[in-house]
Design an enzyme around this catalytic site. Structure first.
Site, mmCIF file in Angstrom:
data_model
loop_
_atom_site.group_PDB
_atom_site.id
_atom_site.type_symbol
_atom_site.label_atom_id
_atom_site.label_comp_id
_atom_site.label_asym_id
_atom_site.label_seq_id
_atom_site.Cartn_x
_atom_site.Cartn_y
_atom_site.Cartn_z
ATOM 1 C CG ASP A 31 1.017 35.755 69.039
ATOM 2 O OD1 ASP A 31 2.238 35.544 69.092
ATOM 3 O OD2 ASP A 31 0.296 35.351 68.109
ATOM 4 C CD GLU A 58 -2.606 36.178 63.453
ATOM 5 O OE1 GLU A 58 -2.876 36.881 64.463
ATOM 6 O OE2 GLU A 58 -1.444 35.888 63.104
ATOM 7 C CG HIS A 84 2.762 32.460 67.324
ATOM 8 N ND1 HIS A 84 2.848 33.613 66.586
ATOM 9 C CD2 HIS A 84 3.663 31.596 66.777
ATOM 10 C CE1 HIS A 84 3.769 33.449 65.641
ATOM 11 N NE2 HIS A 84 4.265 32.242 65.732
ATOM 12 C CG HIS A 93 -1.322 33.272 65.728
ATOM 13 N ND1 HIS A 93 0.040 33.298 65.581
ATOM 14 C CD2 HIS A 93 -1.756 32.128 65.146
ATOM 15 C CE1 HIS A 93 0.420 32.204 64.914
ATOM 16 N NE2 HIS A 93 -0.644 31.483 64.658
ATOM 17 C CE1 TYR A 94 0.085 40.102 69.969
ATOM 18 C CE2 TYR A 94 -0.704 39.507 72.144
ATOM 19 C CZ TYR A 94 0.265 40.035 71.329
ATOM 20 O OH TYR A 94 1.424 40.494 71.869
ATOM 21 C CB THR A 95 -3.845 40.959 64.741
ATOM 22 O OG1 THR A 95 -4.478 41.838 65.692
ATOM 23 C CG2 THR A 95 -4.882 40.047 64.099
HETATM 24 ZN ZN LIG Z 1 1.245 34.848 66.303
#
Ligand SMILES: [Zn+2]
Length: 254
Positions: free
Chosen positions: A154, A97, A144, A32-34
């Site tokens: 993301d 993340e 994600h 993921h990215y935040t």
């Molecule tokens: Zn995510």
């Protein structure tokens, strides 16, 4: 949760947002990215009981790694999601993340922010470490956006999947050139070529119905595929380059 300092020097900032995995075995690594500009605010959100979200690991922009939930627990990072017929992705995954503003930066008028060298080096080490502890096949190292294409983008089209694959993380083929000749499949088309596209995406693992009709959901899954495997153009149009990349990705599976 064990709170002793981990041997690898990562910091613990425990999140209470987790529960039990039940019977599920870990076989997915989900990145993921935040999506937040402020790294500290992202960390605080992932620890806040009201958010109901968390991850196992958080990779700061400078490469420092924060542990938030033990790998034995079910962290809450995937949300409503599906892959290869499974819908409880949290129960069977490790979630990471990566601190990155992501598409929210674009919406604020800035360029999509790239991932930094120190962050990627640390992420690569972390992923390799996780892969030594769990039987996660390369094809199940996912974005994600792969498991929730209608809701999530993301870690985004700037995430360097090819670089990770070169380090032994994930399944990847060189994307076909954008200008490959042939038929483009677009929204509102119907027929066997659309059904075949949907069937191949489902075979790879995407949650997509094989209807033969190129609907909005199909375009969304095609965009998710592009974001991961043919990131040079993410438009939801199954052009020959996208379809060639998908076919070769499947053919290259062990
Ligand atoms: Zn995510």
């Amino acid at each position: 949760m064990s709170l002793e300092p981990p041997a690898d020097g990562a910091q613990w900032l425990a999140s209470a947002n987790f529960d039990d995995r039940g019977e599920a075995e870990v076989d997915i690594l989900l990145l993921h990215y935040t999506g937040m500009e402020d790294e500290e605010a992202a960390l605080a959100w992932l620890r806040d009981a009201r958010s109901k979200v968390s991850c196992h690991y958080f990779v700061r922009a400078d490469g420092r790694i924060v542990k938030m939930v033990g790998e034995e627990h079910r962290a809450w990072h995937a949300g409503k999601a599906a892959w290869a017929g499974n819908t409880d992705i949290n129960a069977r995954s490790i979630g990471i993340e990566i601190a990155n503003w992501g598409h929210a930066a674009q919406e604020a008028g800035f360029a999509l922010p790239p991932f930094g060298e120190a962050q990627l080096a640390a992420l690569t080490r972390l992923c390799r470490d996780i892969l030594t502890r769990h039987a996660i096949p390369p094809r199940r190292v996912l974005a994600h956006s792969d498991v929730a294409p209608g809701r999530k983008r993301d870690p985004g089209e700037l995430f360097p999947w090819a670089r990770l694959a070169a380090a032994g993380i994930g399944h990847h083929v060189e994307p076909a050139p954008l200008d490959l000749a042939g038929e483009r499949l677009v929204e509102r088309m119907e027929g066997p070529a659309v059904a075949r596209l949907q069937a191949l995406l489902a075979l790879y693992g995407y949650g997509i119905a094989v209807t033969g009709a190129y609907d909005a959901a199909t375009a969304t899954v095609v965009a998710a595929f592009q974001r991961h495997f043919r990131p040079e153009r993410v438009d939801g149009i199954a052009d020959p380059s996208t379809r060639d990349t998908l076919q070769r990705l499947l053919a290259a599976l062990p």
